[in-house]
Scaffold this motif. Structure first.
Motif, PDB file in Angstrom:
ATOM      1  N   ARG A  71     -58.207 -31.089  72.941  1.00  0.00           N
ATOM      2  CA  ARG A  71     -59.159 -29.960  72.827  1.00  0.00           C
ATOM      3  C   ARG A  71     -60.228 -30.243  71.781  1.00  0.00           C
ATOM      4  NH1 ARG A  71     -57.454 -24.060  73.430  1.00  0.00           N
ATOM      5  NH2 ARG A  71     -59.360 -23.790  72.241  1.00  0.00           N
ATOM      6  N   ALA A  72     -59.761 -30.640  70.585  1.00  0.00           N
ATOM      7  CA  ALA A  72     -60.675 -30.835  69.460  1.00  0.00           C
ATOM      8  C   ALA A  72     -61.627 -32.000  69.741  1.00  0.00           C
ATOM      9  CB  ALA A  72     -59.877 -31.091  68.174  1.00  0.00           C
ATOM     10  N   THR A  73     -61.116 -33.063  70.358  1.00  0.00           N
ATOM     11  CA  THR A  73     -61.964 -34.215  70.662  1.00  0.00           C
ATOM     12  C   THR A  73     -63.037 -33.824  71.679  1.00  0.00           C
ATOM     13  OG1 THR A  73     -60.104 -35.688  70.231  1.00  0.00           O
ATOM     14  CG2 THR A  73     -61.962 -36.624  71.441  1.00  0.00           C
ATOM     15  N   ALA A  74     -62.642 -33.043  72.674  1.00  0.00           N
ATOM     16  CA  ALA A  74     -63.612 -32.582  73.672  1.00  0.00           C
ATOM     17  C   ALA A  74     -64.707 -31.755  73.005  1.00  0.00           C
ATOM     18  CB  ALA A  74     -62.899 -31.760  74.752  1.00  0.00           C
ATOM     19  N   ALA A  75     -64.310 -30.843  72.132  1.00  0.00           N
ATOM     20  CA  ALA A  75     -65.287 -29.964  71.475  1.00  0.00           C
ATOM     21  C   ALA A  75     -66.213 -30.772  70.565  1.00  0.00           C
ATOM     22  CB  ALA A  75     -64.563 -28.883  70.669  1.00  0.00           C
ATOM     23  N   ALA A  76     -65.647 -31.739  69.837  1.00  0.00           N
ATOM     24  CA  ALA A  76     -66.471 -32.551  68.933  1.00  0.00           C
ATOM     25  C   ALA A  76     -67.457 -33.392  69.741  1.00  0.00           C
ATOM     26  CB  ALA A  76     -65.577 -33.442  68.073  1.00  0.00           C
ATOM     27  N   GLY A  77     -66.982 -34.003  70.818  1.00  0.00           N
ATOM     28  CA  GLY A  77     -67.865 -34.806  71.667  1.00  0.00           C
ATOM     29  C   GLY A  77     -68.985 -33.960  72.240  1.00  0.00           C
ATOM     30  N   HIS A  78     -68.622 -32.769  72.705  1.00  0.00           N
ATOM     31  CA  HIS A  78     -69.591 -31.839  73.277  1.00  0.00           C
ATOM     32  C   HIS A  78     -70.680 -31.508  72.257  1.00  0.00           C
ATOM     33  CE1 HIS A  78     -70.808 -28.789  76.150  1.00  0.00           C
ATOM     34  NE2 HIS A  78     -70.847 -27.899  75.186  1.00  0.00           N
ATOM     35  N   ALA A  79     -70.261 -31.213  71.031  1.00  0.00           N
ATOM     36  CA  ALA A  79     -71.220 -30.834  69.990  1.00  0.00           C
ATOM     37  C   ALA A  79     -72.120 -31.997  69.598  1.00  0.00           C
ATOM     38  CB  ALA A  79     -70.464 -30.317  68.762  1.00  0.00           C
ATOM     39  N   LEU A  80     -71.615 -33.215  69.679  1.00  0.00           N
ATOM     40  CA  LEU A  80     -72.367 -34.376  69.211  1.00  0.00           C
ATOM     41  C   LEU A  80     -73.045 -35.146  70.349  1.00  0.00           C
ATOM     42  CD1 LEU A  80     -69.778 -35.684  66.594  1.00  0.00           C
ATOM     43  CD2 LEU A  80     -71.892 -34.434  66.146  1.00  0.00           C
ATOM     44  N   GLY A  81     -72.884 -34.666  71.584  1.00  0.00           N
ATOM     45  CA  GLY A  81     -73.514 -35.359  72.705  1.00  0.00           C
ATOM     46  C   GLY A  81     -72.818 -36.656  73.102  1.00  0.00           C
ATOM     47  N   LEU A  82     -71.524 -36.736  72.847  1.00  0.00           N
ATOM     48  CA  LEU A  82     -70.743 -37.902  73.250  1.00  0.00           C
ATOM     49  C   LEU A  82     -69.908 -37.553  74.483  1.00  0.00           C
ATOM     50  CD1 LEU A  82     -69.360 -38.929  69.734  1.00  0.00           C
ATOM     51  CD2 LEU A  82     -71.220 -40.051  70.993  1.00  0.00           C
ATOM     52  N   ALA A  83     -69.770 -38.520  75.403  1.00  0.00           N
ATOM     53  CA  ALA A  83     -68.851 -38.322  76.522  1.00  0.00           C
ATOM     54  C   ALA A  83     -67.420 -38.438  75.996  1.00  0.00           C
ATOM     55  CB  ALA A  83     -69.101 -39.384  77.585  1.00  0.00           C
ATOM     56  N   THR A  84     -66.486 -37.727  76.630  1.00  0.00           N
ATOM     57  CA  THR A  84     -65.083 -37.828  76.216  1.00  0.00           C
ATOM     58  C   THR A  84     -64.195 -38.030  77.434  1.00  0.00           C
ATOM     59  OG1 THR A  84     -64.918 -35.402  76.228  1.00  0.00           O
ATOM     60  CG2 THR A  84     -65.297 -36.454  74.091  1.00  0.00           C
ATOM     61  N   VAL A  85     -63.191 -38.880  77.257  1.00  0.00           N
ATOM     62  CA  VAL A  85     -62.190 -39.123  78.292  1.00  0.00           C
ATOM     63  C   VAL A  85     -60.827 -38.845  77.674  1.00  0.00           C
ATOM     64  CG1 VAL A  85     -61.156 -40.816  79.866  1.00  0.00           C
ATOM     65  CG2 VAL A  85     -63.619 -40.943  79.330  1.00  0.00           C
ATOM     66  N   GLY A  86     -60.043 -38.003  78.319  1.00  0.00           N
ATOM     67  CA  GLY A  86     -58.703 -37.681  77.828  1.00  0.00           C
ATOM     68  C   GLY A  86     -57.655 -38.201  78.788  1.00  0.00           C
ATOM     69  N   VAL A  87     -56.815 -39.101  78.318  1.00  0.00           N
ATOM     70  CA  VAL A  87     -55.727 -39.630  79.136  1.00  0.00           C
ATOM     71  C   VAL A  87     -54.509 -38.750  78.883  1.00  0.00           C
ATOM     72  CG1 VAL A  87     -54.292 -41.638  79.630  1.00  0.00           C
ATOM     73  CG2 VAL A  87     -56.699 -41.947  78.959  1.00  0.00           C
ATOM     74  N   PRO A  97     -53.503 -26.239  88.765  1.00  0.00           N
ATOM     75  CA  PRO A  97     -54.398 -25.458  87.893  1.00  0.00           C
ATOM     76  C   PRO A  97     -54.221 -25.927  86.446  1.00  0.00           C
ATOM     77  CG  PRO A  97     -53.018 -24.004  89.244  1.00  0.00           C
ATOM     78  CD  PRO A  97     -52.533 -25.402  89.471  1.00  0.00           C
ATOM     79  N   LEU A  98     -55.306 -25.981  85.707  1.00  0.00           N
ATOM     80  CA  LEU A  98     -55.240 -26.492  84.338  1.00  0.00           C
ATOM     81  C   LEU A  98     -54.743 -25.412  83.381  1.00  0.00           C
ATOM     82  CD1 LEU A  98     -58.661 -28.384  84.223  1.00  0.00           C
ATOM     83  CD2 LEU A  98     -56.382 -29.376  84.550  1.00  0.00           C
ATOM     84  N   ASN A  99     -53.917 -25.811  82.423  1.00  0.00           N
ATOM     85  CA  ASN A  99     -53.517 -24.856  81.382  1.00  0.00           C
ATOM     86  C   ASN A  99     -54.720 -24.602  80.464  1.00  0.00           C
ATOM     87  OD1 ASN A  99     -53.603 -26.624  79.065  1.00  0.00           O
ATOM     88  ND2 ASN A  99     -51.760 -27.615  79.835  1.00  0.00           N
ATOM     89  N   PRO A 100     -54.636 -23.592  79.592  1.00  0.00           N
ATOM     90  CA  PRO A 100     -55.809 -23.238  78.769  1.00  0.00           C
ATOM     91  C   PRO A 100     -56.348 -24.399  77.925  1.00  0.00           C
ATOM     92  CG  PRO A 100     -54.175 -21.495  78.670  1.00  0.00           C
ATOM     93  CD  PRO A 100     -53.539 -22.619  79.434  1.00  0.00           C
ATOM     94  N   SER A 101     -55.457 -25.253  77.385  1.00  0.00           N
ATOM     95  CA  SER A 101     -55.930 -26.375  76.557  1.00  0.00           C
ATOM     96  C   SER A 101     -56.757 -27.345  77.376  1.00  0.00           C
ATOM     97  CB  SER A 101     -54.761 -27.159  75.963  1.00  0.00           C
ATOM     98  OG  SER A 101     -54.005 -26.347  75.132  1.00  0.00           O
ATOM     99  N   LEU A 102     -56.229 -27.712  78.544  1.00  0.00           N
ATOM    100  CA  LEU A 102     -56.940 -28.692  79.370  1.00  0.00           C
ATOM    101  C   LEU A 102     -58.194 -28.069  79.986  1.00  0.00           C
ATOM    102  CD1 LEU A 102     -53.976 -30.593  81.092  1.00  0.00           C
ATOM    103  CD2 LEU A 102     -55.279 -31.236  79.049  1.00  0.00           C
ATOM    104  N   ALA A 103     -58.123 -26.788  80.330  1.00  0.00           N
ATOM    105  CA  ALA A 103     -59.309 -26.117  80.874  1.00  0.00           C
ATOM    106  C   ALA A 103     -60.422 -26.106  79.829  1.00  0.00           C
ATOM    107  CB  ALA A 103     -58.958 -24.682  81.301  1.00  0.00           C
ATOM    108  N   PHE A 104     -60.049 -25.831  78.584  1.00  0.00           N
ATOM    109  CA  PHE A 104     -61.022 -25.856  77.478  1.00  0.00           C
ATOM    110  C   PHE A 104     -61.649 -27.246  77.378  1.00  0.00           C
ATOM    111  CE2 PHE A 104     -62.218 -26.859  73.165  1.00  0.00           C
ATOM    112  CZ  PHE A 104     -62.850 -25.723  72.681  1.00  0.00           C
ATOM    113  N   ALA A 105     -60.811 -28.279  77.452  1.00  0.00           N
ATOM    114  CA  ALA A 105     -61.312 -29.655  77.338  1.00  0.00           C
ATOM    115  C   ALA A 105     -62.315 -29.958  78.445  1.00  0.00           C
ATOM    116  CB  ALA A 105     -60.146 -30.643  77.361  1.00  0.00           C
TER     117      ALA A 105
END
Ligand SMILES: *Cc1c(COP(=O)(O)O)cnc(C)c1O
Length: 288
Positions: A71-87, A97-105
């Protein structure tokens, strides 16, 4: 991505501790940033600098389905204009259906890659990493939980925000980067106690190894308590639920249950067991 630093330090008055001659303050790292809270902000700080210096435009990292780190990595990437990949561990989650954490990401731009458990276990091997980088392009790699040397350096900055009116810092342990950093940053004569939020006796070795990689040798001012995981990661039982409901009622503050709640439960249990001499000044780090 402006953080609120230093994070607030609040005295918590609890008659159970006062009766034992103990004082407790809460280090409210959960208030550092609404989307990149707590230790996740501290752990990402120098990693984001390093990614920038290396000219990387993508962050690639790993986590379980309920990972705060993803979640935090997605939000930081979003704010800084970086792409993010979560394995993500768990092939069977793909298409559900995605749980709230993954949906947020995903809402914050993260591309999710679901892998089976065997692949996830081998995630730090060249075979798996090379394949991921071949598919998703060059990327700055963050290990599971974001715990690496840069994360340890970021967390080592926390003790400087505490003044010197304390003896013991208590913190929850997942992958151990936060404890490794806080202990490394403590002034002489202070110590840290980590409370394992999951089962497994290997956590102390992980913390020592992270300190060794970051500063050449582990420090001897910390230990890990293994008796307060309440059945394992994200598990809980009536004892923990009762403690947390009572804590919320007394203090008008509901701690995050997966990590912080277990740490506070453990802190009070140790106190009631006489583990701290009267006069000890405790700090509990509210990591999220
Ligand atoms: C991720 C997390 C932790 C665990 O931190 P580690 O550095 O992995 O030990 C503790 N508390 C909260 C709230 C977290 O989100």
């Amino acid at each position: 991505m402006r953080p609120r630093l230093p994070s607030p330090l609040h005295e918590l008055r609890d008659p159970r501790l006062t009766a034992l001659g103990l004082r407790l303050a809460l280090k409210r790292d959960d208030l550092i940033h609404p989307e990149v809270p707590g230790n996740k902000w501290r752990k990402l700080k120098y990693n984001l600098t390093a990614a920038h210096e290396q000219g990387q435009r993508t962050l690639l990292t790993f986590g379980g389905a309920y990972s705060n780190h993803l979640r935090a990595t997605a939000a930081a990437g979003h704010a800084l204009g970086l792409a993010t990949v979560g394995v993500v561990r768990g092939e069977e989650l793909a298409g559900r259906p995605l749980n709230p954490s993954l949906a947020f990401a995903v809402e914050h731009g993260m591309r999710l890659v679901f892998v089976d458990r065997a692949t996830y276990r081998a995630k730090h091997t060249p075979q798996v990493l090379d394949r991921l980088l071949a598919v998703h392009g060059p990327a700055y790699l963050l290990p599971e939980g974001g715990s690496n040397e840069a994360a340890v350096r970021g967390c080592a900055e926390l003790p400087a925000e505490l003044g010197d009116d304390f003896d013991v810092v208590c913190v929850a342990v997942g992958t151990g980067g936060t404890l490794a950093g806080i202990a490394a940053g403590l002034p002489p004569g202070r110590r840290a106690i980590g409370f394992a939020a999951l089962k497994g006796g290997f956590l102390a070795a992980e913390v020592a190894e992270l300190q060794r990689r970051t500063r050449g040798a582990p420090t001897d001012n910390w230990h890990v308590e293994h008796d307060f995981h309440h059945g394992g990661y994200a598990r809980r039982g009536p004892e923990l639920d009762t403690f947390l409901a009572d804590f919320a009622a007394r203090h008008d503050f509901a701690p995050e249950p997966i990590y912080v709640g277990k740490m506070l439960f453990g802190l009070f249990a140790l106190a009631e067991r006489g583990a701290f001499t009267p006069g000890t000044r405790l700090i509990a780090v509210i990591t999220g």
